[in-house]
Structure formats: C-alpha cells, structure tokens
Design an enzyme around this catalytic site. Structure first.
Site, PDB file in Angstrom:
ATOM      1  N   GLU A 125       0.891  -1.170  -0.073  1.00  0.00           N
ATOM      2  CA  GLU A 125      -0.013  -0.110   0.061  1.00  0.00           C
ATOM      3  C   GLU A 125       1.059   1.265   0.196  1.00  0.00           C
ATOM      4  O   GLU A 125       1.937   1.298   0.558  1.00  0.00           O
ATOM      5  CB  GLU A 125      -0.831   0.031   1.441  1.00  0.00           C
ATOM      6  CG  GLU A 125      -2.069   1.071   1.117  1.00  0.00           C
ATOM      7  CD  GLU A 125      -2.900   1.089   2.431  1.00  0.00           C
ATOM      8  OE1 GLU A 125      -2.895   0.363   3.166  1.00  0.00           O
ATOM      9  OE2 GLU A 125      -3.779   2.075   2.315  1.00  0.00           O
ATOM     10  N   MET A 267       0.369  -2.852   8.662  1.00  0.00           N
ATOM     11  CA  MET A 267      -0.377  -3.209   7.410  1.00  0.00           C
ATOM     12  C   MET A 267      -1.306  -4.521   7.327  1.00  0.00           C
ATOM     13  O   MET A 267      -0.787  -5.400   7.512  1.00  0.00           O
ATOM     14  CB  MET A 267       0.790  -3.195   6.017  1.00  0.00           C
ATOM     15  CG  MET A 267       0.179  -3.377   4.806  1.00  0.00           C
ATOM     16  SD  MET A 267      -0.758  -1.829   4.436  1.00  0.00           S
ATOM     17  CE  MET A 267      -2.043  -2.688   3.460  1.00  0.00           C
ATOM     18  N   GLU A 302      -5.873  -3.422  12.495  1.00  0.00           N
ATOM     19  CA  GLU A 302      -5.398  -4.232  11.101  1.00  0.00           C
ATOM     20  C   GLU A 302      -6.495  -5.279  11.009  1.00  0.00           C
ATOM     21  O   GLU A 302      -6.721  -5.577   9.962  1.00  0.00           O
ATOM     22  CB  GLU A 302      -4.132  -4.552  11.533  1.00  0.00           C
ATOM     23  CG  GLU A 302      -2.941  -3.488  11.526  1.00  0.00           C
ATOM     24  CD  GLU A 302      -3.078  -2.334  10.613  1.00  0.00           C
ATOM     25  OE1 GLU A 302      -3.463  -2.322   9.397  1.00  0.00           O
ATOM     26  OE2 GLU A 302      -2.673  -1.001  11.044  1.00  0.00           O
ATOM     27  N   HIS A 305      -9.734  -3.961   9.575  1.00  0.00           N
ATOM     28  CA  HIS A 305      -9.478  -3.871   8.128  1.00  0.00           C
ATOM     29  C   HIS A 305      -9.926  -5.112   7.291  1.00  0.00           C
ATOM     30  O   HIS A 305     -10.314  -4.902   6.223  1.00  0.00           O
ATOM     31  CB  HIS A 305      -8.154  -3.573   7.848  1.00  0.00           C
ATOM     32  CG  HIS A 305      -7.777  -2.146   7.705  1.00  0.00           C
ATOM     33  ND1 HIS A 305      -8.656  -1.196   7.335  1.00  0.00           N
ATOM     34  CD2 HIS A 305      -6.789  -1.408   8.213  1.00  0.00           C
ATOM     35  CE1 HIS A 305      -8.104   0.035   7.487  1.00  0.00           C
ATOM     36  NE2 HIS A 305      -6.854  -0.130   7.840  1.00  0.00           N
TER      37      HIS A 305
HETATM   38  N1  PHE Z   1      -3.097   0.797   5.753  1.00  0.00           N
HETATM   39  C1  PHE Z   1      -2.256   0.970   6.971  1.00  0.00           C
HETATM   40  C2  PHE Z   1      -3.236   1.087   8.129  1.00  0.00           C
HETATM   41  O1  PHE Z   1      -3.741   1.960   8.359  1.00  0.00           O
HETATM   42  C3  PHE Z   1      -1.209   1.718   6.887  1.00  0.00           C
HETATM   43  C4  PHE Z   1      -0.139   1.672   5.841  1.00  0.00           C
HETATM   44  C5  PHE Z   1      -0.306   2.587   4.814  1.00  0.00           C
HETATM   45  C6  PHE Z   1       0.841   0.973   6.015  1.00  0.00           C
HETATM   46  C7  PHE Z   1       0.756   2.489   3.708  1.00  0.00           C
HETATM   47  C8  PHE Z   1       1.858   0.968   5.331  1.00  0.00           C
HETATM   48  C9  PHE Z   1       1.979   1.867   4.209  1.00  0.00           C
HETATM   49  O2  PHE Z   1      -3.533   0.235   8.723  1.00  0.00           O
HETATM   50 ZN    ZN Z   2      -5.696   1.544   8.702  1.00  0.00          ZN
END
Ligand code: PHE
Ligand code: ZN
Length: 887
Positions: A125, A267, A302, A305
């Site tokens: 990401e 992540m 996490e 998500h």
């Molecule tokens: N998506 C991750 C989170 O909020 C954050 C993230 C973004 C980690 C980009 C790495 C790179 O949980």
């Molecule tokens: Zn997040």
C-alpha cells in the site's frame, strides 16, 4: 531524477480499468543480491472488441522477459517507460507473463519487496506492488492470488504469503519453497510476502459459527516472550467484531509478522498482517502502558480492516478514508470497550486538536476525500484517519447505535467483494436508516475546521434560555468559501444543583424523556437559535460534549463557569475539556505578562487553577486516569496551534508560561501531590489492566509536578528510577530526572539507562526520544551527537522518527532556536533522507511547513524549505509537500 515536474491526479478523472486480472500467479526466487519475480496474469479486457493499449504499472524493475499466451513479445510489441509497460495491442483475453529482476537488498524506500535486517518482507500500500512486478496496481483491480516463494532454507526457514498454505517443497542446493493460495479476490496493495528465520507464538480462535482459526505471531526468537499481549488483543478484537458489528473472520489462518524497518505502524495484508515491531512487541520491562494500549489498538485496527478495507475495499485512493476513517472509528470503539470510554475519547480529542486541526489550518489541508493529489503516500494523514473517523462518528451520533449498525450491515452486505467509494458508504447509511445525509456529505468535500460561535441569553422572568449558534469555516487551499455543514452539538445545561432538564420551546414534554439532561442539537445553518423553556436559573452551558463534531468552540466562559463545569458537569469529557480551557486561559495570562512586563516583576499565576487541581487531587472517588488527564496542562504544540490563529505563536513565551504555571501548581499543591504519589504506589506485580494503568498514570503525573521543584523531589524520581519493576515507572522517573534534575543527575541516569537497555532496540528508541525532547540550550548539540551513536541508523524509520522527528515536532523551543540552527539541522537530515526514504522525508517536513505560524522565524524556515526544493533528486513526495507549503 526526472525531467518534468510531478503532476497532480484528480478524483474527477477517475475511469474504471480497461482490463481485469482474474487470477494472479506469482513465483518469487529470493537471493542475496537480487530476486526474480515471475508473474502469470489471467487478463480480460473489460470491453471486448474495443482495442485498447494495455498499460501496466512498474517502477524500478528490470524486465527480463514478457510473453502473451506463452509467446515472447518482439521489441516492437511493447514499450518500457520509467513507470509503465505499454503493450499497444493485446487480445480480449490472455495470459500475460513477465519476469522481473529486483534488488530488495538495496530497497531503502521500504515499499515493494525489501530487506529488514535478515528478513525479506513487502509493503504494497499504496503503490508498492509496482516495485515488484508489472501490474494493474490500482485497488479496483481485484484478483485471486496464488504465490510460491523459493529461498535458501537455512537462512529463510519461514516463507509466508496470503491465504492458505497449499504446498511446500524441499529443493536442491539447500533451497525450499512454499505455495500459498488466497481464495478472496484482492487488490495488489493487500499482497504480502515474508521470508525469514522466525519463530512464532501460536494460539487459536473459535469464530461465532464454530470455525477454528489458527493464529500466529511471527517474530525473531529473542522476542518470543513479547507476543502475549498482541495475541490477546487479536482474540479480543475478533470477538468484539463479531459482537459489535456481526463480522466473522473468513479464513483458517491469521498471521502477524513483526519487522524492525517499517514506514508506518502496521499493514492489513489479507491474513498476513505486517507490523512495525514497535506496534506488536510488549513486555512489562520494556514497554510502557501507553505502548501496551497502542499495541492493542493497532492489532485491532489491522484486524478490523479485514472487513472495512479488505472484504470491502476502496475504488481509488481518493477514497482512502472509506477504509481508514471507518476503521479508526471501529478501533476507537474497541479500545473504549476494553478500557474507559471517556479516557479514550479525551486522548483521541487531544491528539485530534493538536495534530489534525493544525493540518487543517496549514498548507497541506485537504478534505477527508481529497480532490487532487500528487503523491498518495502523502495522504496517510490525520485528516484521512482521525477526521475521517470523526465523520463516521457523527453519522453514528445522527443515526443512533441501532440504525448505524443496520447501515454498516447493509454496507458490508451490498459491497462485499467490491471496491467502492465514500459515497457508497453514505448511501448505505441513508438506505438503512431513512435519514437524509445530503448536507452531511459536505464533511467529505470541505476541508478546514469549522468554528462554532455560541452566545447565550437568559430571561429570568420567562424562564427562557437562548443559545445562538453561528458556524463558519476558514478558507483552505483551493476552497475559498464554505457552505454550512451539519454539526451535531451534544449539550447540557448546568445549574447550581446539577444538570437541568432540557426542553426546547414548542416541544411537548415526553413523559419518558421529558427531563433529559443531555441532547444533541442539530446545527445546520450559518446561524441558528435554540430556545429552552422552563429554565429556573441562569445555567452554564455544557457544550460539544464528547467533542460531538470536529470543530472549534468559541463561547465566552468565565473562569468560574469553567470551574463549575470541571467539578460538577455530568459529562466527563466536558469536565476534562473545561480543565484544559481553564489551564489555557491561565497560561495565556502569563504569556501576556511575559510579553509586556518589565524584567524583574514577579509573574502572577491565577491561583484558581491550582485550587481546582487540588480539589481533584483530594477527591479519591474520581477515576485516577481522568484526574491525570485533567491535571495535564495542554502541550506547547497545542498552545502554539491556538496562538497561530490569533496572530502568531511565540514558542519561547509559550514555553516559559507553561513552565511557570507548572511550577506554580507544583508549589501550591505539594502536599496533595505527595500524598497521592505515595498512596498510589502499587504493591502487586505489573499488569496492563485499566486500574493499574490509571494509578500509574496519576502517580507519574504527580511525580512530574513534584520533581519540577527540584532537590529532594528529584530524589523521589531517582528512587523510583532504581526501584521500578516496569518501563512505565522507570521511564517516567527518567523523564523527571532529565527534565528537572541537574546536569550530573541527568547524565548519570541517561547513561545507566542505556547501559541497562542497550540490547533492547525499542527501549533504545525511547531513550533517543527522551533526549530529543530535552529542554535546555544544549539539546541540539546532544541530538547532533546522537546521530553518530552506533544505535542510530538513518535507514530505520523508528530511529529517525525517535531522534530527528521528535526533536523537530516535540521540542519547540530548540527546534525554533532564534539562530535557525534547529531548522538547518532538520533540513540537513532530510537532505540525506531524501535519497533513502521519500515517504519518511515527506512526513518529517511537517514542522517546517508551519512557517506561517511563526512570525519572526518564518523567513528562516522558508529558507530551509527553499534549500530542499532545489535538491536535484527531490522525490515526488517531498516535492508535493514543499511546493504546497511555499505556495
Ligand atoms: N493501511 C495501513 C493502516 O492504516 C497503513 C499503511 C499505509 C501502512 C501505507 C503502510 C503503508 O493500517
Ligand atoms: Zn488502517
């Protein structure tokens, strides 16, 4: 690095993809000096018959070969551009296969496939996958992944990817491989791979439908003893998401891996979460209470998500808050339920006001759903996360818990397996609740923090109390004028004997809710009046309870009003907030004296604050964690943020005023502070329970005040430093010694702490952090010296943040030195970091971007930004932040 200036992309230009990838097969061959990646992509043109070029994303790749349906392409049949692979003619349906060679060992950006110490790991990401292989690297292209990983067995006994393990093989030359299959279609940003010499803590979770999930936390062997808290947090999160949102986990495995080099906290890769080790490892000896709470919150975040982000993902990165705002809202609910809701809210609001409000008032201000972006990495911001969560929280307030749950159920059901937009989320909430959110949508498109100006009038004869509410929102980049928003205003009215029943004129009293003392007013016009009747005395309004909207409040409270709210309002949040406002008021008065006084006149600190604090300290029926938060003076950054709106912040007077008020409280409340300090000593062994955390928090708050008096009180800290059996108490004591002890005490304590903990990376980072925050005019020299310390490493984001980041963001007096050396220091480090890690470089520019707030220093700050702007290899990330902040 580039010829043209990086260009912006616009939300309005969104177009759905020309091709889809039904299946993705990847094979990784990992070596010490390179990795080979072979892809097989089962591609489909969305609009068959319409011939369109295939444009794949790819960055820093060496293309070894490319075939379509097994046929190698001629040189004339494709073009390799710096960030794309273009194939002008492709069939309707075909298998594209590429071999790319990449260099993980040299990848210091920590995006794509890279090495963290001896381990291979990935971060995809937002746009990391394109650094691995050519792909349609956008979240609305979702594919079923099968991944095999091959590496040396001795160095990398553990080989992981998403989904279920379907095969493992021992190969020749000491190599081995595993194959993983993830049945859920996912965008490339959720792909993950790990290879390393790891051990794991294993446990399990039985889902509500009775399925058994294998849970593992993979770490280096030395850290195996530090995984229990994360495991428990994971199990609690899984249970909570079933109970509160009806969300069950969907695979048979859930893995977490800890890595030392990571740009963010963690992540949510499908079934293979990768964590910054600072956000997963915990032990009483090495982790503070705040650290424990952070691990719990991030593990939950996490995990959540998996539904809000993975099962239902974002159509494009302008919709980032769809998953982040909602997931932060969810993890805040979880943390509140695991601990104290009001304490959690207070801490979130303090952070929102300090960080997000400042962002919203600065040059990088953007809506929760941005409209144009140069580099998406720059949009992992407090606005997307925290303000985004506030927006969801307001929907929850407007709908109520029950309708909100119907809305979230509908959202998950409607969009399972899809890549959708913030609009889809709002539509589901509207459809399930029947509530119109048309005007509310402005929260997604308008940037800036609205201001609520509230004035009141009391008519004693009529028993009428009128609140006049005006809203406005300051201009932000690209948005000069704003429309009125929907602002839920939670409130009550405080009378002499407690909160008064509320009845608006014209309402018929409902026998059940007739004497409600709490309600939410709906503010949705530029100016509105709310008239309450049956009000027998002039009340003090208790406004914006729980911070019911992410807005600033302007009401002309007297200090007596604030004391009344602070001690007697029903709403815990308002009690805290009033204490903050009172403390701010008292500090502002001292600032005025500092600016106007003749040198030798004694500063006068209004004793009202110390009196209010003393009565909090003396009442041991109150929640200790709340008292600790109420006794904590607003931070210098928050004060500077407030001052910036009234013409400019003077860091030196803010600091001096805060120190003076702190000292005044220390002196005026010594007895009660000392009494609580001793009474709160804990005899039982450390546990990260709410009750113990609360007691430690208040006890260490007392210590912080006491030690400010120096002498014997620093001895108190020294004794705690030696006797502590946990990091919370030890670090609090060390901080007190470093801040209030003499140079000898300070140096001795820092040295002995390092001596004891040098083998623990995360503790050494805390040690760096503390020194970066140190007051005193030698701070910058010390920080410069630490850059050369063997434990500092410019390639490790945690260390860079601990030293350079904390100095620039949390040591205002030294960062803003009048000679500009603080700015110069930051710019020097960012010059080096720019070639190593663009993402972290851009993040750490933030303090410089606030130059407009610091009249007198602004030119020095600008000069450093301009110096950085001239770097020949300036990354796209830094380019965006610098140009926007110089505009
Ligand atoms: N998506 C991750 C989170 O909020 C954050 C993230 C973004 C980690 C980009 C790495 C790179 O949980
Ligand atoms: Zn997040």
């Amino acid at each position: 690095m580039r010829d043209a200036q990086p260009a912006a992309v616009y939300l309005k230009d969104y177009a759905s993809p020309d091709y889809l990838i039904n299946r993705t097969e990847l094979h990784f061959e990992l070596h010490e000096d390179h990795a080979l990646v072979t892809s097989r992509l089962y591609m489909l043109r969305c609009d068959p018959g319409r011939e369109l070029p295939l444009v794949l994303n790819g960055v820093a790749l060496e293309l070894v070969s490319v075939t379509i349906d097994g046929q190698a392409l001629e040189d004339s049949e494709f073009q390799v551009e710096p960030e794309t692979l273009v194939i002008p003619k492709a069939p309707d349906q075909f298998v594209l296969s590429c071999v790319t060679r990449i260099l993980p060992q040299d990848n210091t950006s920590l995006e794509g496939l890279y090495k963290s110490q001896r381990m291979f790991c990935t971060q995809c990401e937002a746009h990391g996958f394109r650094k691995i292989t050519y792909y349609l690297d956008r979240p609305d292209v979702m594919s079923v992944f099968t991944v095999s990983v091959e590496a040396d067995q001795a160095r990398y006994p553990v080989l992981l990817s998403n989904g279920n393990l379907v095969d493992s093989k021992v190969l020749e030359d000491g190599r081995h491989s595993t194959t993983w299959h993830d049945p859920f279609p996912k965008p490339a940003y959720l792909f993950a791979l790990v290879a390393g010499d790891l051990k794991y803590l294993q446990d399990s979770f039985t889902t509500c439908s009775g399925r058994e999930v294998d849970l593992r936390i993979y770490v280096e062997e030395k850290d195996l003893g530090k995984c229990d808290h994360a495991m428990l947090s994971l199990q609690n999160s899984m249970r909570w998401d079933e109970e509160v949102y009806g969300r069950e986990y969907d695979l048979d495995v859930f893995n977490i891996v800890a890595v030392d080099d990571f740009n963010m906290g963690a992540m949510e890769n499908k079934s293979l979460n990768i964590f910054n080790s600072s956000c997963v490892l915990c032990s009483p000896e090495t982790t503070t209470d705040k650290g424990y709470q952070r691990v719990e919150a991030i593990v939950a975040h996490e995990y959540f998500h998996n539904w809000s982000g993975n099962r239902v993902t974002c159509r494009d990165w302008f919709q980032l808050s769809l998953k982040e705002g909602f997931t932060v809202f969810r993890d805040a609910g979880f943390s509140a339920d695991m601990g104290s809701p009001v304490v959690k809210r207070v801490e979130d609001v303090a952070n929102l006001r300090t960080v997000q409000f400042a962002e919203d008032a600065g040059p990088m201000a953007h809506p929760v759903r941005p409209e144009s972006v140069i580099e998406f990495n720059n949009f992992y911001t407090a606005t997307i996360y925290e303000k985004g969560a506030e927006v969801v929280r307001m929907i929850h307030t407007l709908l109520g818990a029950e309708l909100f749950r119907r809305g979230s159920d509908l959202y998950f059901e409607r969009h399972d397996g899809q890549a959708v937009t913030c609009e889809d989320f709002v539509l589901a909430m509207e459809a399930a609740s029947g509530i119109d959110l048309q005007q509310f949508r402005l929260w997604y498109s308008q940037a800036g923090t609205p201001l609520l100006r509230v004035r009141d009038e009391y008519d004693a004869d009529a028993g009428c109390y009128t609140l006049t509410v005006q809203q406005s929102c300051p201009p932000t980049p690209g948005q000069d004028s704003k429309l009125p928003m929907v602002i839920p205003l939670a409130m009550g009215l405080l009378g002499e004997a407690g909160n008064l029943p509320l009845r608006l004129v014209g309402e018929t009293p409902d026998p059940e809710t007739g004497d409600n003392t709490h309600r939410v007013l709906s503010v949705n016009q530029a100016e509105q009046r709310f008239v309450f009747e049956g009000v027998g005395e002039r009340p003090v309004p208790s406004l914006l309870r729980g911070l019911s909207a992410p807005v600033r409040l302007d009401y002309n409270y007297s200090k007596q009003d604030l004391c009344a709210l602070m001690s007697r309002d029903d709403d815990g949040f308002v009690r805290w907030d009033s204490a903050q406002t009172l403390a701010t008021r008292v500090m502002n008065e001292v600032e005025q004296q500092l600016l106007n006084r003749s040198k030798d006149k004694e500063l006068e600190v209004d004793p009202i604050l110390a009196r209010a604090y003393a009565s909090l300290l003396e009442d041991d029926s109150l929640d200790a964690a709340m008292v600790a938060d109420m006794l904590t003076l607003p931070g210098e950054n928050y004060l500077a943020e407030l001052a910036a709106r009234d013409g400019g912040a003077n860091v030196d007077t803010i600091h001096a005023a805060r120190v003076a008020v702190h000292a005044d409280i220390s002196k005026a409340c010594t007895d009660s502070l000392l009494q609580r300090y001793h009474a709160l000593a804990n005899a039982s062994p450390y546990a990260a329970t709410g009750a113990q955390i609360a007691d430690r928090s208040l006890r260490n708050t007392c210590l912080d005040y006491l030690a400010a008096a120096g002498g014997e009180y620093v001895e108190l800290a020294s004794r705690q430093f030696t006797d502590a059996d946990n990091m919370t108490d030890r670090l609090a004591a060390l901080r007190a010694i470093v801040f209030y002890g003499d140079d000898g005490q300070r140096d001795e304590a820092l040295a002995s702490f390092y001596q004891d903990w040098q083998h623990e990376v995360l503790v050494v980072n805390q040690w760096l952090q503390l020194q970066a925050m140190m007051p005193g005019s030698d701070a910058l020299d010390r920080v410069r010296g630490l850059l050369k310390h063997p434990d500092f490493d410019m390639r490790n984001p945690n260390k860079v943040r601990a030293l350079v980041g904390v100095f620039s963001a949390h040591n205002p007096v030294n960062f803003h030195r009048p000679d500009g050396q603080g700015y110069r220091f930051l710019a020097d480090q960012l010059t080096l970091l720019n070639d190593i890690n663009p993402q972290i470089t851009a993040k750490m520019l933030t303090p410089l971007t606030r130059w407009r707030n610091y009249s007198g220093r602004d030119q020095l700050m600008r000069a450093e930004l301009e110096r950085l702007a001239a770097l020949p290899s300036l990354s796209r990330d830094a380019f965006e932040v610098i140009t926007k902040s110089l505009q």
